[in-house]
Design a protein around this motif. Structure first.
Motif, PDB file in Angstrom:
ATOM      1  N   GLU B 161      87.989  21.973  72.009  1.00  0.00           N
ATOM      2  CA  GLU B 161      86.780  22.484  71.364  1.00  0.00           C
ATOM      3  C   GLU B 161      85.537  22.004  72.094  1.00  0.00           C
ATOM      4  N   ALA B 162      85.563  20.740  72.515  1.00  0.00           N
ATOM      5  CA  ALA B 162      84.403  20.191  73.229  1.00  0.00           C
ATOM      6  C   ALA B 162      84.164  20.981  74.516  1.00  0.00           C
ATOM      7  N   SER B 163      85.233  21.290  75.230  1.00  0.00           N
ATOM      8  CA  SER B 163      85.088  22.044  76.472  1.00  0.00           C
ATOM      9  C   SER B 163      84.469  23.415  76.213  1.00  0.00           C
ATOM     10  N   PHE B 164      84.953  24.055  75.148  1.00  0.00           N
ATOM     11  CA  PHE B 164      84.431  25.379  74.778  1.00  0.00           C
ATOM     12  C   PHE B 164      82.961  25.248  74.368  1.00  0.00           C
ATOM     13  N   ASP B 165      82.679  24.204  73.607  1.00  0.00           N
ATOM     14  CA  ASP B 165      81.311  23.957  73.134  1.00  0.00           C
ATOM     15  C   ASP B 165      80.360  23.709  74.302  1.00  0.00           C
ATOM     16  N   LEU B 166      80.876  23.092  75.359  1.00  0.00           N
ATOM     17  CA  LEU B 166      80.022  22.775  76.512  1.00  0.00           C
ATOM     18  C   LEU B 166      79.838  23.971  77.432  1.00  0.00           C
ATOM     19  N   GLY B 167      80.376  25.125  77.044  1.00  0.00           N
ATOM     20  CA  GLY B 167      80.040  26.351  77.760  1.00  0.00           C
ATOM     21  C   GLY B 167      81.145  26.986  78.582  1.00  0.00           C
ATOM     22  N   HIS B 168      82.332  26.361  78.621  1.00  0.00           N
ATOM     23  CA  HIS B 168      83.409  26.965  79.409  1.00  0.00           C
ATOM     24  C   HIS B 168      84.188  27.968  78.571  1.00  0.00           C
ATOM     25  N   SER B 169      84.803  28.951  79.241  1.00  0.00           N
ATOM     26  CA  SER B 169      85.590  29.951  78.526  1.00  0.00           C
ATOM     27  C   SER B 169      86.911  29.332  78.067  1.00  0.00           C
TER      28      SER B 169
END
Ligand SMILES: Nc1ncnc2c1ncn2[C@@H]1O[C@H](COP(=O)(O)OP(=O)(O)O)[C@@H](O)[C@H]1O
Ligand SMILES: [Mg+2]
Lengths: 361, 269
Positions: B161-169
């Motif tokens: 979720e953090a990765s997605f939140d930081l802008g990655h697909s």
């Protein structure tokens, strides 16, 4: 809506199956403010925060960020960033790599990324730790990395889910001050989720108190403490004494009530709920009651028997019993020089004022 | 204490029964006699030379290697998908579905071999290395799921979720966060299924057609007593190789545990 709102929640509800986690919520959060969602565990704080972040979809209603509806905008495209309760530091990356992670998605030139990362790491007080492996960090340091990683992206809103709950007491107090300082420095809107009322009071510009999926009251810390709009809020924020009361007469300006233990008083309308509410209680904070010294005088005085004394050094807490009220009332007294400490069984004169009495539904 | 002593004896006997026969392999592999029996005659590496000159053996070894590599790769991909679903999603019938996928782990291989043989022949397809691969993927996948399920369970969902939140697909997140963090699991899964496939006999025997795998070849040669010492040599090589692969799998698992700072729980060694 006011132009200064950065987030507007419009008729938001959230169901998990049959269970309603959020009652209909309508709220605005202002640009640059430190806003807290405060409530007991399970009241829906995280759900509301994740709805703003885009991890949960509201069953109904719309989240607006800067007047743009976010309904079809996924979390990775929203101008919000989140600090997770577990911090969610990527364990296979160094501190620097963690902080650079979001910038890489933006395809910035390498040199610029390095510069921004160094800046962010310094801002959260981790200068010199950039190359450190993330599993070799303490709880407080992990939290700083999580902050740097989110703030480096300059989000419009930073969402923090119980960021201090995993830290020990000393670290927590230090981070409270630091979070506040950081928020002022960057000027970004912070939305903080916490179940700790002290944390919310010391850090926030405004606080939304939540119970059972519903926002019960939104106000400044002072406003919440001094004018809670219900018994539940009053009890959750600090300590409050409640006494049963009976309305004898009322007009447009005030109510004449008979309060158990204290007797008849005339309470101005603005210290009471609109209209006459069945089963209202009179409420008074422990520090608004004074144990009078021998030659001290007060506008109102009532005799009481001391039931229990707890000495805290700077403060003494008394449990006292008024005639005609069958529950103990808590009084807190600052231990100033020359003031005598009473003991259990003593009789005391308790002083109070009408201005500190609230009638609460 | 008496009970403690008895337990010690039990373990000793157990270990002797387990490993003594295996130890005979290297002993006779280097024994300078064409008859496999005591007393030993002297040291030689002749039998390894025989292996080098036996062409059909090389073909069988190549078949086995191809089958093992392909099966390991396919079973690990399937295992990844299943483990991901098992650890992340809730849906009706999930338990039953996972249960059915795990059954081949305990199903007698002869049943798998025979039923696949019937199906393949009925469908009018001819037996090839791919029919063996099919069977091996079937028996390896449950092991892969068991290994990878642990890896995915250990993975904190908020990392993705953090990765997605930081802008990655979602795809980038899978590639940059999920895969690296379950990599030790992927490597163990690959190595374990490679080992299982390499020495599997029954399915390979039923589905081999004209191309034998190494175990099938070895079985065929057992009829000739003169070949026995060279088979001992071959067995020794396989034994060392298996131990090496198992060691490698455990090494990657431990390194993964250390790197991500997780608790060391379970594992094979
Ligand atoms: N994914 C979910 N499925 C079902 N119920 C959930 C889910 N997430 C949260 N809940 C329920 O919603 C309520 C509010 O949860 P949450 O927002 O996490 O509370 P808080 O953060 O205030 O402690 C809880 O009763 C919780 O059990
Ligand atoms: Mg929560």
């Amino acid at each position: 809506m006011s132009n200064n709102a950065i987030i507007r929640l419009e008729n938001i509800t959230k169901f998990y199956g049959d269970f309603q986690a959020l009652q209909e919520t309508n709220t605005e959060i202002m640009r640059g403010e430190f806003f807290s969602l405060l409530g007991p565990s399970g009241c829906g704080k995280t759900t509301l925060l994740r709805t703003i972040a885009g991890f949960e979809h509201p069953s109904n209603g719309v989240v607006y960020i800067e007047d743009k509806p976010m309904t079809d905008v996924p979390a990775n495209k929203r101008p919000t960033n989140m600090v997770f309760q577990s911090y969610a530091i990527f364990p296979h990356m160094s501190v620097e790599e963690n902080v650079a992670y979001g910038l890489k998605a933006r395809k910035l030139p390498k040199a610029q990324i390095a510069e921004l990362v160094a800046e962010a790491i310094e801002m959260v007080g981790l200068k010199g730790f950039g190359k450190r492996a993330s599993h070799a960090l303490s709880g407080g340091q992990r939290q700083r990395v999580a902050l740097a990683r989110a703030l480096v992206l300059k989000p419009k809103v930073l969402l923090l889910d119980e960021p201090l709950s995993a830290l020990d007491k000393k670290m927590r107090e230090q981070m409270q001050t630091e979070l506040r300082r950081l928020q002022r420095a960057v000027g970004i809107t912070f939305i903080l989720v916490t179940h700790d009322q002290e944390e919310a009071l010391t850090m926030s510009d405004r606080i939304a108190v939540m119970f059972d999926g519903e926002i019960a009251q939104i106000d400044t810390p002072q406003g919440l403490y001094k004018r809670p709009n219900s018994r539940r809020v009053a009890e959750f924020i600090g300590v409050m004494n409640f006494m049963s009361c009976e309305v004898i007469a009322h007009d447009t300006a005030s109510l004449d009530v008979k309060v158990a233990g204290l007797g008849a008083v005339t309470v101005p309308k603005d210290q009471a709920p609109a209209g006459i509410v069945e089963g209202m209680k009179a409420a008074i904070r422990p520090e608004m009651l004074t144990i009078l010294d021998t030659n001290e005088k007060s506008e109102f005085e009532t005799a009481a028997k001391i039931d229990e004394v707890s000495y805290y050094g700077d403060m003494t807490y008394y449990e006292v019993r008024f005639g005609g009220h069958d529950e103990n009332v808590t009084i807190s007294m600052r231990n100033t020089a020359g003031r005598e400490t009473l003991s259990t069984g003593d009789t005391a004169r308790i002083g109070w004022g009408v201005e500190s009495i609230l009638l609460l539904p | 204490m008496f009970r403690g002593k008895l337990f010690g004896v039990f373990i000793a006997v157990f270990l002797v029964f387990l490993y003594a026969p295996t130890l005979l392999l290297p002993i006779f592999a280097f024994n300078d006699s064409s008859i496999v029996s005591f007393p030993l005659k002297g040291f030689t590496t002749e039998w390894f030379g025989v292996l080098r000159d036996t062409k059909p053996l090389h073909v069988a070894a190549k078949n086995s290697l191809f089958i093992a590599l392909t099966s390991a790769f396919l079973a690990t991909i399937l295992g990844t998908l299943a483990a991901r679903v098992a650890s992340r999603y809730k849906f009706p019938g999930k338990q039953a579905a996972i249960g059915f996928i795990m059954v081949p782990m305990v199903l007698p291989e002869i049943i798998i071999g025979v039923s696949l043989l019937v199906v393949i022949i009925q469908m009018g397809m001819s037996l090839s290395l791919w029919s063996i691969i099919l069977g091996h993927v079937l028996i390896c996948t449950p092991f892969c799921i068991a290994i990878l399920n642990g890896a995915f369970m250990n993975l904190d969902q908020s990392l993705e979720e953090a990765s997605f939140d930081l802008g990655h697909s979602k795809l980038k997140t899978f590639w940059l966060i999920t895969i690296p963090l379950v990599m030790p699991g992927l490597v163990s899964s690959m190595l374990i299924s490679f080992t299982i496939s390499l020495d599997e006999f029954i399915i390979a025997f039923f589905l081999a057609g004209t191309e034998p795998t190494l175990p099938v070849y070895i079985w065929g040669q057992l009829r000739f007593p003169a070949k026995l010492p060279s088979l001992m040599a071959l067995g020794t090589i396989l034994l060392v190789l298996s131990l090496f692969l198992l060691g490698l799998a455990e090494f990657f698992r431990r390194r993964g545990v250390k790197r991500t700072g997780q608790m060391n729980s379970g594992g094979f060694l």
